[in-house]
Design an enzyme around this catalytic site. Sequence first.
Site, PDB file in Angstrom:
ATOM      1  N   LYS A 112       0.765  -1.339  -0.035  1.00 16.15           N
ATOM      2  CA  LYS A 112      -0.025   0.022  -0.043  1.00 16.15           C
ATOM      3  C   LYS A 112       0.773   1.344   0.016  1.00 16.15           C
ATOM      4  O   LYS A 112       0.781   2.184  -0.787  1.00 16.15           O
ATOM      5  CB  LYS A 112      -0.946  -0.008   1.342  1.00 16.15           C
TER       6      LYS A 112
ATOM      7  N   THR B  53       5.939  -7.238   0.523  1.00 17.18           N
ATOM      8  CA  THR B  53       6.848  -8.218   1.123  1.00 17.18           C
ATOM      9  C   THR B  53       6.272  -9.482   1.997  1.00 17.18           C
ATOM     10  O   THR B  53       5.583  -9.056   2.805  1.00 17.18           O
ATOM     11  CB  THR B  53       7.781  -7.565   2.137  1.00 17.18           C
TER      12      THR B  53
ATOM     13  N   ASN C 131       6.173 -11.819   4.536  1.00 14.85           N
ATOM     14  CA  ASN C 131       6.905 -11.620   5.935  1.00 14.85           C
ATOM     15  C   ASN C 131       6.893 -13.245   6.592  1.00 14.85           C
ATOM     16  O   ASN C 131       5.835 -13.862   6.424  1.00 14.85           O
ATOM     17  CB  ASN C 131       6.084 -11.081   7.095  1.00 14.85           C
TER      18      ASN C 131
ATOM     19  N   GLU D 171      11.521 -10.291   5.843  1.00 20.50           N
ATOM     20  CA  GLU D 171      10.511 -10.089   4.783  1.00 20.50           C
ATOM     21  C   GLU D 171      11.011 -10.040   3.420  1.00 20.50           C
ATOM     22  O   GLU D 171      12.120  -9.452   3.261  1.00 20.50           O
ATOM     23  CB  GLU D 171       9.766  -9.017   5.169  1.00 20.50           C
TER      24      GLU D 171
ATOM     25  N   HIS E 265       8.618 -11.399  -8.982  1.00 22.17           N
ATOM     26  CA  HIS E 265       7.534 -12.147  -9.708  1.00 22.17           C
ATOM     27  C   HIS E 265       6.262 -11.347  -9.649  1.00 22.17           C
ATOM     28  O   HIS E 265       5.672 -11.037  -8.415  1.00 22.17           O
ATOM     29  CB  HIS E 265       7.459 -13.632  -9.290  1.00 22.17           C
TER      30      HIS E 265
ATOM     31  N   TYR F  52      -0.755 -15.497   1.824  1.00 25.08           N
ATOM     32  CA  TYR F  52      -0.748 -15.486   3.427  1.00 25.08           C
ATOM     33  C   TYR F  52      -0.999 -17.028   3.879  1.00 25.08           C
ATOM     34  O   TYR F  52      -2.092 -17.599   3.291  1.00 25.08           O
ATOM     35  CB  TYR F  52      -1.794 -14.535   4.154  1.00 25.08           C
TER      36      TYR F  52
ATOM     37  N   ARG G 152      23.405  -4.137   2.014  1.00 26.27           N
ATOM     38  CA  ARG G 152      23.505  -2.771   3.127  1.00 26.27           C
ATOM     39  C   ARG G 152      22.773  -3.211   4.239  1.00 26.27           C
ATOM     40  O   ARG G 152      21.986  -4.013   4.510  1.00 26.27           O
ATOM     41  CB  ARG G 152      23.110  -1.693   2.128  1.00 26.27           C
TER      42      ARG G 152
ATOM     43  N   PHE H 105      15.158   6.963   6.658  1.00 22.44           N
ATOM     44  CA  PHE H 105      15.548   7.666   5.762  1.00 22.44           C
ATOM     45  C   PHE H 105      14.820   9.288   6.211  1.00 22.44           C
ATOM     46  O   PHE H 105      14.121   9.325   7.050  1.00 22.44           O
ATOM     47  CB  PHE H 105      14.826   7.331   4.602  1.00 22.44           C
TER      48      PHE H 105
HETATM   49  N1  RBF Z   1      12.991  -0.542   6.279  1.00 23.70           N
HETATM   50  C1  RBF Z   1      13.629   0.248   6.825  1.00 23.70           C
HETATM   51  O1  RBF Z   1      13.209   0.881   7.930  1.00 23.70           O
HETATM   52  N2  RBF Z   1      14.739   0.759   6.563  1.00 23.70           N
HETATM   53  C2  RBF Z   1      15.372  -0.059   5.392  1.00 23.70           C
HETATM   54  O2  RBF Z   1      16.525   0.582   5.025  1.00 23.70           O
HETATM   55  C3  RBF Z   1      14.549  -0.781   4.753  1.00 23.70           C
HETATM   56  N3  RBF Z   1      15.046  -1.442   3.437  1.00 23.70           N
HETATM   57  C4  RBF Z   1      14.364  -2.299   2.996  1.00 23.70           C
HETATM   58  C5  RBF Z   1      14.987  -2.838   1.672  1.00 23.70           C
HETATM   59  C6  RBF Z   1      14.136  -3.797   1.004  1.00 23.70           C
HETATM   60  C7  RBF Z   1      14.546  -4.374  -0.418  1.00 23.70           C
HETATM   61  C8  RBF Z   1      12.878  -4.214   1.241  1.00 23.70           C
HETATM   62  C9  RBF Z   1      11.925  -5.202   0.421  1.00 23.70           C
HETATM   63  C10 RBF Z   1      12.283  -3.543   2.558  1.00 23.70           C
HETATM   64  C11 RBF Z   1      13.124  -2.826   3.234  1.00 23.70           C
HETATM   65  N4  RBF Z   1      12.648  -2.210   4.460  1.00 23.70           N
HETATM   66  C12 RBF Z   1      13.405  -1.175   5.148  1.00 23.70           C
HETATM   67  C13 RBF Z   1      11.493  -2.708   5.084  1.00 23.70           C
HETATM   68  C14 RBF Z   1      10.239  -1.907   4.755  1.00 23.70           C
HETATM   69  O3  RBF Z   1      10.185  -0.684   5.566  1.00 23.70           O
HETATM   70  C15 RBF Z   1       8.970  -2.809   4.877  1.00 23.70           C
HETATM   71  O4  RBF Z   1       9.046  -3.815   4.081  1.00 23.70           O
HETATM   72  C16 RBF Z   1       7.681  -2.218   5.135  1.00 23.70           C
HETATM   73  O5  RBF Z   1       7.616  -1.138   6.151  1.00 23.70           O
HETATM   74  C17 RBF Z   1       6.540  -3.068   5.146  1.00 23.70           C
HETATM   75  O6  RBF Z   1       6.493  -4.137   6.155  1.00 23.70           O
HETATM   76  P1  ADP Z   2       2.236  -7.477   5.280  1.00 22.32           P
HETATM   77  O1  ADP Z   2       2.722  -6.232   5.945  1.00 22.32           O
HETATM   78  O2  ADP Z   2       1.282  -8.093   5.702  1.00 22.32           O
HETATM   79  O3  ADP Z   2       3.486  -8.505   5.019  1.00 22.32           O
HETATM   80  P2  ADP Z   2       2.635  -6.384   2.521  1.00 22.32           P
HETATM   81  O4  ADP Z   2       1.895  -5.161   1.935  1.00 22.32           O
HETATM   82  O5  ADP Z   2       4.121  -6.541   2.722  1.00 22.32           O
HETATM   83  O6  ADP Z   2       1.621  -6.977   3.573  1.00 22.32           O
HETATM   84  O7  ADP Z   2       1.886  -7.556   1.294  1.00 22.32           O
HETATM   85  C1  ADP Z   2       2.674  -8.886   1.509  1.00 22.32           C
HETATM   86  C2  ADP Z   2       1.780  -9.829   0.867  1.00 22.32           C
HETATM   87  O8  ADP Z   2       1.557  -9.588  -0.528  1.00 22.32           O
HETATM   88  C3  ADP Z   2       2.585 -10.947   0.860  1.00 22.32           C
HETATM   89  O9  ADP Z   2       2.267 -11.786   2.117  1.00 22.32           O
HETATM   90  C4  ADP Z   2       1.829 -11.919  -0.252  1.00 22.32           C
HETATM   91  O10 ADP Z   2       0.665 -12.554   0.213  1.00 22.32           O
HETATM   92  C5  ADP Z   2       1.470 -10.862  -1.367  1.00 22.32           C
HETATM   93  N1  ADP Z   2       2.542 -10.725  -2.450  1.00 22.32           N
HETATM   94  C6  ADP Z   2       1.980 -10.239  -3.683  1.00 22.32           C
HETATM   95  N2  ADP Z   2       2.895 -10.308  -4.573  1.00 22.32           N
HETATM   96  C7  ADP Z   2       4.287 -10.442  -3.893  1.00 22.32           C
HETATM   97  C8  ADP Z   2       5.486 -10.315  -4.013  1.00 22.32           C
HETATM   98  N3  ADP Z   2       5.949 -10.031  -5.412  1.00 22.32           N
HETATM   99  N4  ADP Z   2       6.377 -10.444  -3.170  1.00 22.32           N
HETATM  100  C9  ADP Z   2       5.987 -10.835  -2.144  1.00 22.32           C
HETATM  101  N5  ADP Z   2       4.695 -10.626  -1.556  1.00 22.32           N
HETATM  102  C10 ADP Z   2       3.840 -10.454  -2.375  1.00 22.32           C
HETATM  103 MG    MG Z   3       5.303  -7.401   4.169  1.00 25.89          MG
END
Ligand code: RBF
Ligand code: ADP
Ligand code: MG
Length: 181
Positions: free
Chosen positions: A26, A32, A34, A92, A97, A105, A118, A123
């Site tokens: 969103k 991601t 989790n 996560e 894909h 889920y 890294r 930020f």
């Molecule tokens: N969250 C952070 O607070 N700092 C980061 O540097 C950070 N780097 C990320 C890098 C990648 C490739 C991904 C997929 C997520 C990263 N996140 C980071 C996590 C991000 O805040 C989290 O996926 C969302 O808040 C949704 O749970």
């Molecule tokens: P949450 O905070 O519950 O993890 P996200 O907004 O990170 O919610 O969305 C993650 C969910 O989206 C995953 O659990 C999975 O079911 C779905 N999803 C769909 N496409 C992808 C993708 N390419 N990579 C990871 N999760 C994906």
């Molecule tokens: Mg997630």
Amino acid sequence: MQRVVELIGPHRFSGRVVTGFQRGSKDLGWPTANLDPSAFERTLDAATEGVYVGWAAVSGDSLRPEDRAVHKAVLSVGWNPHFDDVQQRTLEAYLCHDFSGRDFYGEQMQLIVCAFLRPQAKFDSLEALIEAITTDVDFGRSALDSSELMPFKDDPFFAMLANPPAEAPLRGSEDAARPTD
Ligand code: RBF
Ligand code: ADP
Ligand code: MG
């Protein structure tokens, strides 16, 4: 922000996909999956906080065969320092894909984490976090094409999910099938 490709592990994980704060797709545009903390909390050192790359596969009857393949994954491990409300460490993965709107889920996910990019960072804005993730995904995708990281895609660990070991025959079933004379 500088990124490196530092080979680590590899660490193999298997567990359920759990819900998080729902802001990956969103608010950030990067969903991601989790991993259930019980699949990593006791074995993963707190110092492994950071952004990583690896390979991931998910099972699930609602998914198409192409969804269940092994995909490139760019992962975040740690306490998401950009946000103040994250109390529990998360592992996560953004899977490279297009699941065409399907979510997974509760399904089983397998991950091999094989290189560090890294540390986690806080930020100045949400836009800056999104930009950093976008660069991580670009950088990570090409790193996974390297001869060091590509072979993990075919790790036997993944075959276990696609072809679980056949159930052992019930004791006595062979006897029953044997001619009695
Ligand atoms: N969250 C952070 O607070 N700092 C980061 O540097 C950070 N780097 C990320 C890098 C990648 C490739 C991904 C997929 C997520 C990263 N996140 C980071 C996590 C991000 O805040 C989290 O996926 C969302 O808040 C949704 O749970
Ligand atoms: P949450 O905070 O519950 O993890 P996200 O907004 O990170 O919610 O969305 C993650 C969910 O989206 C995953 O659990 C999975 O079911 C779905 N999803 C769909 N496409 C992808 C993708 N390419 N990579 C990871 N999760 C994906
Ligand atoms: Mg997630």
